[in-house]
Design an enzyme around this catalytic site. Structure first.
Site, PDB file in Angstrom:
ATOM      1  N   LEU A 125       1.180  -1.332   0.244  1.00  0.00           N
ATOM      2  CA  LEU A 125      -0.145  -0.023   0.156  1.00  0.00           C
ATOM      3  C   LEU A 125       0.976   1.020   0.203  1.00  0.00           C
ATOM      4  O   LEU A 125       0.838   1.802  -0.543  1.00  0.00           O
ATOM      5  CB  LEU A 125      -0.913  -0.018   1.429  1.00  0.00           C
ATOM      6  N   PRO A 128       6.880   5.670  -1.412  1.00  0.00           N
ATOM      7  CA  PRO A 128       7.629   6.318  -1.080  1.00  0.00           C
ATOM      8  C   PRO A 128       7.484   7.296  -0.736  1.00  0.00           C
ATOM      9  O   PRO A 128       7.793   8.243   0.631  1.00  0.00           O
ATOM     10  CB  PRO A 128       8.918   6.133  -2.672  1.00  0.00           C
ATOM     11  N   SER A 132       0.394   7.694   5.590  1.00  0.00           N
ATOM     12  CA  SER A 132      -0.400   7.976   5.926  1.00  0.00           C
ATOM     13  C   SER A 132      -2.140   8.095   5.453  1.00  0.00           C
ATOM     14  O   SER A 132      -2.976   7.957   5.908  1.00  0.00           O
ATOM     15  CB  SER A 132      -0.376   9.001   7.108  1.00  0.00           C
ATOM     16  N   GLN A 336      15.709  -0.191  31.730  1.00  0.00           N
ATOM     17  CA  GLN A 336      16.562   0.801  32.798  1.00  0.00           C
ATOM     18  C   GLN A 336      16.467  -0.191  33.604  1.00  0.00           C
ATOM     19  O   GLN A 336      17.650   0.473  34.357  1.00  0.00           O
ATOM     20  CB  GLN A 336      14.675   2.139  32.725  1.00  0.00           C
ATOM     21  N   HIS A 338      17.051  -3.185  33.527  1.00  0.00           N
ATOM     22  CA  HIS A 338      19.129  -3.701  33.333  1.00  0.00           C
ATOM     23  C   HIS A 338      19.869  -2.894  33.192  1.00  0.00           C
ATOM     24  O   HIS A 338      20.720  -3.143  33.473  1.00  0.00           O
ATOM     25  CB  HIS A 338      18.630  -4.013  32.298  1.00  0.00           C
ATOM     26  N   GLU A 363       1.436   0.472  10.347  1.00  0.00           N
ATOM     27  CA  GLU A 363       0.083   0.178  10.200  1.00  0.00           C
ATOM     28  C   GLU A 363      -0.690   1.179  10.824  1.00  0.00           C
ATOM     29  O   GLU A 363      -2.148   1.127  11.380  1.00  0.00           O
ATOM     30  CB  GLU A 363      -0.578  -1.290  10.590  1.00  0.00           C
ATOM     31  N   THR A 365      -0.183   5.071  12.183  1.00  0.00           N
ATOM     32  CA  THR A 365       1.304   5.888  13.411  1.00  0.00           C
ATOM     33  C   THR A 365       0.074   5.911  14.172  1.00  0.00           C
ATOM     34  O   THR A 365      -1.681   6.610  13.967  1.00  0.00           O
ATOM     35  CB  THR A 365       1.190   7.320  13.150  1.00  0.00           C
TER      36      THR A 365
HETATM   37  N1  CAA Z   1     -13.623  -0.848   6.085  1.00  0.00           N
HETATM   38  C1  CAA Z   1     -13.725  -0.562   5.048  1.00  0.00           C
HETATM   39  N2  CAA Z   1     -13.763   0.672   4.693  1.00  0.00           N
HETATM   40  C2  CAA Z   1     -13.531   1.664   5.745  1.00  0.00           C
HETATM   41  C3  CAA Z   1     -12.844   1.643   6.692  1.00  0.00           C
HETATM   42  C4  CAA Z   1     -12.328   0.474   6.999  1.00  0.00           C
HETATM   43  N3  CAA Z   1     -12.200   0.031   8.117  1.00  0.00           N
HETATM   44  N4  CAA Z   1     -12.502   2.811   7.125  1.00  0.00           N
HETATM   45  C5  CAA Z   1     -13.190   3.908   6.299  1.00  0.00           C
HETATM   46  N5  CAA Z   1     -13.783   2.598   4.781  1.00  0.00           N
HETATM   47  C6  CAA Z   1     -14.322   3.575   3.826  1.00  0.00           C
HETATM   48  C7  CAA Z   1     -15.330   4.457   4.152  1.00  0.00           C
HETATM   49  O1  CAA Z   1     -16.564   4.070   5.057  1.00  0.00           O
HETATM   50  C8  CAA Z   1     -15.497   5.671   3.273  1.00  0.00           C
HETATM   51  O2  CAA Z   1     -16.328   4.985   2.136  1.00  0.00           O
HETATM   52  P1  CAA Z   1     -17.889   5.500   1.999  1.00  0.00           P
HETATM   53  O3  CAA Z   1     -16.761   6.287   0.414  1.00  0.00           O
HETATM   54  O4  CAA Z   1     -18.639   4.449   0.820  1.00  0.00           O
HETATM   55  O5  CAA Z   1     -18.180   6.527   3.238  1.00  0.00           O
HETATM   56  C9  CAA Z   1     -14.060   5.512   2.680  1.00  0.00           C
HETATM   57  O6  CAA Z   1     -13.602   4.112   3.608  1.00  0.00           O
HETATM   58  C10 CAA Z   1     -13.325   6.898   3.174  1.00  0.00           C
HETATM   59  O7  CAA Z   1     -13.463   6.538   4.708  1.00  0.00           O
HETATM   60  P2  CAA Z   1     -12.726   7.528   5.325  1.00  0.00           P
HETATM   61  O8  CAA Z   1     -12.691   8.823   4.884  1.00  0.00           O
HETATM   62  O9  CAA Z   1     -12.713   7.437   6.435  1.00  0.00           O
HETATM   63  O10 CAA Z   1     -11.511   7.893   4.988  1.00  0.00           O
HETATM   64  P3  CAA Z   1     -10.117   8.689   5.415  1.00  0.00           P
HETATM   65  O11 CAA Z   1      -9.871   9.451   4.282  1.00  0.00           O
HETATM   66  O12 CAA Z   1     -11.135   9.460   6.850  1.00  0.00           O
HETATM   67  O13 CAA Z   1      -9.046   7.912   6.389  1.00  0.00           O
HETATM   68  C11 CAA Z   1      -7.291   7.295   7.641  1.00  0.00           C
HETATM   69  C12 CAA Z   1      -8.187   8.469   6.799  1.00  0.00           C
HETATM   70  C13 CAA Z   1      -7.803   6.772   8.743  1.00  0.00           C
HETATM   71  C14 CAA Z   1      -6.477   8.358   7.640  1.00  0.00           C
HETATM   72  C15 CAA Z   1      -6.585   6.213   6.612  1.00  0.00           C
HETATM   73  O14 CAA Z   1      -5.399   6.431   4.968  1.00  0.00           O
HETATM   74  C16 CAA Z   1      -5.747   5.695   7.192  1.00  0.00           C
HETATM   75  O15 CAA Z   1      -5.785   4.366   8.535  1.00  0.00           O
HETATM   76  N6  CAA Z   1      -4.542   5.449   7.140  1.00  0.00           N
HETATM   77  C17 CAA Z   1      -2.701   4.527   7.462  1.00  0.00           C
HETATM   78  C18 CAA Z   1      -2.548   3.996   6.232  1.00  0.00           C
HETATM   79  C19 CAA Z   1      -1.796   2.968   7.273  1.00  0.00           C
HETATM   80  O16 CAA Z   1      -2.380   2.510   8.371  1.00  0.00           O
HETATM   81  N7  CAA Z   1      -0.786   2.495   6.654  1.00  0.00           N
HETATM   82  C20 CAA Z   1      -0.163   1.224   6.754  1.00  0.00           C
HETATM   83  C21 CAA Z   1       0.372   1.097   5.360  1.00  0.00           C
HETATM   84  S1  CAA Z   1       0.289  -0.869   5.893  1.00  0.00           S
HETATM   85  C22 CAA Z   1       1.933  -1.443   6.808  1.00  0.00           C
HETATM   86  O17 CAA Z   1       2.632  -0.783   7.376  1.00  0.00           O
HETATM   87  C23 CAA Z   1       2.473  -2.675   6.254  1.00  0.00           C
HETATM   88  C24 CAA Z   1       3.882  -3.576   7.091  1.00  0.00           C
HETATM   89  O18 CAA Z   1       3.819  -4.213   5.286  1.00  0.00           O
HETATM   90  C25 CAA Z   1       4.153  -2.860   7.821  1.00  0.00           C
END
Ligand code: CAA
Length: 408
Positions: A125, A128, A132, A336, A338, A363, A365
């Site tokens: 997902l 670079p 978020s 600490q 240790h 996943e 912040t």
């Molecule tokens: N499940 C399903 N659908 C969801 C959902 C969920 N958990 N959360 C939101 N949606 C849907 C909403 O219902 C909405 O749908 P509609 O348009 O039909 O109403 C749509 O998605 C948009 O939702 P939001 O308006 O809530 O979205 P947002 O823009 O407010 O979300 C955010 C913002 C919470 C910051 C989100 O972008 C987010 O969680 N960002 C963090 C991303 C992340 O965790 N990245 C980690 C990468 S993976 C990784 O790190 C793995 C690795 O390899 C180590």
């Protein structure tokens, strides 16, 4: 309300605890120092059924429930964060997304070999320039006939050079915001896919983290997960499961800090008595115990909700936020306690501290989770039903073999 674990859950917990004690803890320090993944880690996890623990038997898995997945992640991260990271990407983010959103054909082609451990899965997902703010990603998927042409780069991808299947989210309509993204199953052998490792990380050094580049990769339309435009929702629903594994794993890291600190504090003496008898050491141990109990209850609640088929985005987010933040605190306190030895790699607590830091970044912040919780509380955020929900845990379905095809 029943807080006891059933026989299946206890059996899985016991098996993974024994694996970690005999095959992980004795050598993990060495692999961490070498900054390499032990080549036997993935095959052993596969052979023990861990890679398919929470997948129905009919799809090649072990048929255990979501609570068991949490217990397994806690045990794995008690040994080392790198093993839990495998579960987060292979199982939480990838396999459970196939279970939730995949067609029967996709489940047979991709979920079955992942659950048996013949193939490894990962999740792509982040880019670079985009973490978020998922909605601003720049990778693209352009439909041409019965194929999509994928271009772009993915970064900070766990198992980038080990995985066979990537769940990739890219833009199919760059002008449509979160409705312009779609999800695809991209295989590592598709022409145009390249991957590499990232070195020099603060933690998870015995793990595999890297990048993936896609140049004119032709992905058949049958490999699109969900409908076109559903990629953002699929990614967020995948994170509901990935974050659950991170939270339960971080609970295991708190336990590692607590257990190692108690052992050291009972052995180490200052002023003629074990440091465990000094009040300021007891204060730290008391806090670690409190954090462990709270984190564990939070993840068990999220696992229970998953078992019932009840949407748990908020409960999973709060448990990921709490458990990971407190695993950093617990690791700081463990170092600490240790003293100078905690500052050297003679004891594992310095590794716990380095490993703890990643999980408050990936996943979601801690800041993202804090904002999400505030928005839920303020009534600015609510969960709407999805076209395809994560299936509830139904033991009869999960533990049964598929019915033989007509004529068999
Ligand atoms: N499940 C399903 N659908 C969801 C959902 C969920 N958990 N959360 C939101 N949606 C849907 C909403 O219902 C909405 O749908 P509609 O348009 O039909 O109403 C749509 O998605 C948009 O939702 P939001 O308006 O809530 O979205 P947002 O823009 O407010 O979300 C955010 C913002 C919470 C910051 C989100 O972008 C987010 O969680 N960002 C963090 C991303 C992340 O965790 N990245 C980690 C990468 S993976 C990784 O790190 C793995 C690795 O390899 C180590």
């Amino acid at each position: 309300m029943d807080f006891s674990l059933n026989d299946d859950q206890l059996q899985a917990q016991k098996m993974v605890r024994a694996f970690v004690a005999t095959e992980v803890i004795p050598t993990i320090g060495e692999w961490d120092r070498k900054q390499e993944m032990n080549p036997t880690t993935l095959p052993r996890m596969a052979a023990l059924g861990i890679l398919g623990v929470c997948v129905p038997v009919r799809y090649g898995g072990q048929g255990f429930d979501y609570v068991t997945l949490g217990l397994v992640c806690e045990e794995l991260e008690r040994g080392d964060t790198t093993l839990r990271v495998v579960m987060s990407v292979h199982m939480g983010l990838n396999s459970l997304s196939l279970l939730q959103w995949g067609t029967e054909d996709q489940k047979q082609r991709f979920l079955v070999p992942q659950a048996t451990g013949e193939k490894y899965g990962a999740f792509a997902l982040t880019e670079p320039g985009v973490g978020s703010d998922v909605v601003n990603m720049t990778s693209t998927a352009r439909r041409v006939g019965d194929k999509y042409i994928l271009n772009g780069e993915k970064m900070w991808i766990s198992l980038a050079t080990k995985a066979h299947h990537f769940l990739v989210v890219s833009k199919t309509n760059p002008d449509a915001g979160h409705k312009g993204m779609s999800a695809f199953i991209v295989t590592s052998d598709m022409p145009g896919v390249t991957a590499g490792d990232i070195h020099g990380k603060l933690g998870v050094r015995a793990g595999s983290t890297g990048w993936i580049a896609m140049q004119d990769v032709e992905v058949p339309v049958e490999n699109r997960l969900g409908e076109e435009g559903e990629g953002f929702k699929i990614a967020m629903s995948a994170l509901d499961n990935g974050r659950y594994t991170v939270a339960s794993g971080a609970t295991g890291l708190i336990r590692a800090c607590l257990e190692d600190s108690m052992k050291y504090a009972k052995e180490r003496k200052t002023g003629g008595k074990p440091i465990a008898e000094h009040q300021l050491i007891k204060q730290k141990i008391g806090y670690m115990q409190q954090w462990y109990d709270a984190a564990r209850l939070l993840y068990l609640r999220a696992g229970w909700l998953k078992n019932q088929g009840i949407r748990n985005t908020r409960e999973t987010s709060v448990c990921k936020w709490f458990a990971t933040d407190h695993s950093v605190q617990a690791a700081l306190e463990a170092v600490q306690i240790h003293g100078a030895y905690g500052f050297s790699d003679e004891y594992p607590v310095e590794r716990y501290l380095r490993n703890s830091k990643g999980a408050v970044i990936y996943e979601g912040t801690s800041e993202i989770h804090q904002l999400m919780q505030a928005d839920y509380a303020l009534g600015n955020r609510e969960d709407r039903p999805l076209r395809q929900e994560l299936p509830a845990y139904d033991p009869e379905f999960w533990q049964s073999e598929p019915a033989p095809a007509a004529g068999d």
